[in-house]
Design an enzyme around this catalytic site. Structure first.
Site, PDB file in Angstrom:
ATOM      1  N   ASP A 109       5.705  -5.177  -6.791  1.00  0.00           N
ATOM      2  CA  ASP A 109       6.408  -3.916  -7.059  1.00  0.00           C
ATOM      3  C   ASP A 109       5.962  -2.925  -5.988  1.00  0.00           C
ATOM      4  O   ASP A 109       4.749  -2.729  -5.787  1.00  0.00           O
ATOM      5  CB  ASP A 109       6.026  -3.364  -8.436  1.00  0.00           C
ATOM      6  N   SER A 249      -2.030   0.890  -2.513  1.00  0.00           N
ATOM      7  CA  SER A 249      -2.383  -0.191  -1.605  1.00  0.00           C
ATOM      8  C   SER A 249      -1.132  -0.710  -0.919  1.00  0.00           C
ATOM      9  O   SER A 249      -0.032  -0.230  -1.177  1.00  0.00           O
ATOM     10  CB  SER A 249      -3.064  -1.325  -2.381  1.00  0.00           C
TER      11      SER A 249
END
Length: 289
Positions: A109, A249
């Protein structure tokens, strides 16, 4: 402020409190003084210990509300800490893994941008210039991907932080490059070549349908750990590769020339500086040029 688009073309402006804070840290002198401290690995580890404490559970409910996280998608658990919540797992079937062999899928995602590599293995993200050599620290390996694409999947704090392999194949090598922990928010990308300064880990994978690819995980501000599973010789499409601990991230994929063609909406959005929201297992391209 930056722009994102969904797969049907709806464009949104994102300008959260977090975005404004990061903009201040990277754009102002006093902010950069504090930033020098925050990006140190030791500070990231200290932040990880704090968010791994039982007291950090108190911030879970307001975080869920403020980011409108659909907890019905996740396995019901009693979380021991905020970091435990951050690494929560999806229920089986919560994401669909596109199964057609010629479909190239998202490993996570995220918000996706795609960049074409020129003959010198160079590309630009915002105002920061990169070469594959600087990203991989391997000149010979970088040369093999000239003319291909770099796929940057940027995860935000509210996203599911597990990631998968995108095709069946043999994992040939795995390398880790130590570094610092800049945020991967666009506020940093405007000023710092974050992807060649941050701690990262990558594998070279010989896939069944897309030739050789590189899959890389990049740590970020207050993300002290890239928690990859043990290396195995053969991996499968949809198999979990690992997860990040707390923070935003990035997963980067690198594909060779003529091996994968990104979907037109993603290419056009990237050309305009707009990130495309994608889900784990979703189609983002197709085999061949």
């Amino acid at each position: 402020m930056h722009l994102t688009a969904d797969r049907v073309g709806r464009i949104e402006k994102e300008n959260s409190m977090q975005d404004r804070l990061l903009e201040w840290l990277y754009a102002h002198g006093s902010g950069r003084v504090l930033l020098w401290l925050l990006v140190r690995p030791s500070v990231s580890k200290m932040g990880g210990r704090l968010l791994g404490s039982r007291f950090s559970r108190l911030i879970i409910p307001p975080f869920i509300r403020s980011h409108s996280i659909r907890m019905d998608e996740y396995k019901a658990e009693s979380f021991r800490s905020y970091n435990d919540f951050f690494k929560r797992e999806l229920k089986p079937g919560a994401r669909n893994i596109a199964a057609f062999p010629d479909v190239f899928i998202s490993p996570c995602d995220s918000r996706l941008s795609v960049y074409r590599l020129n003959g010198q293995e160079e590309f630009r993200v915002k105002h920061a210039g990169y070469t594959l050599k600087s990203l991989l620290r391997d000149k010979k390996l970088a040369a093999k991907f000239a003319g291909g694409y770099v796929w940057i999947f940027r995860l935000c704090v509210e996203d599911y932080h597990h990631y998968i392999y995108v095709d069946n194949g043999s994992e040939l090598i795995r390398r880790r490059i130590p570094g610092v922990f800049h945020t991967v928010n666009p506020a940093a990308g405007e000023r710092v070549p974050i992807y060649k300064e941050n701690t990262r880990e990558y594998s070279v994978i010989k896939t069944e349908n897309f030739g050789g690819i590189i899959q890389m995980e990049v740590g970020a501000l207050l993300v002290g750990r890239i928690e990859n599973r043990k290396k195995v010789d053969f991996v499968k499409r949809g198999q979990e590769r690992g997860n990040f601990a707390f923070g935003g991230s990035t997963v980067i994929l690198i594909t060779g020339e003529g091996k994968v063609q990104p979907d037109p909406d993603i290419l056009e959005n990237s050309r305009r500086g707009i990130e495309t929201k994608v889900k784990l297992g979703e189609r983002v391209g197709k085999a061949g040029s």
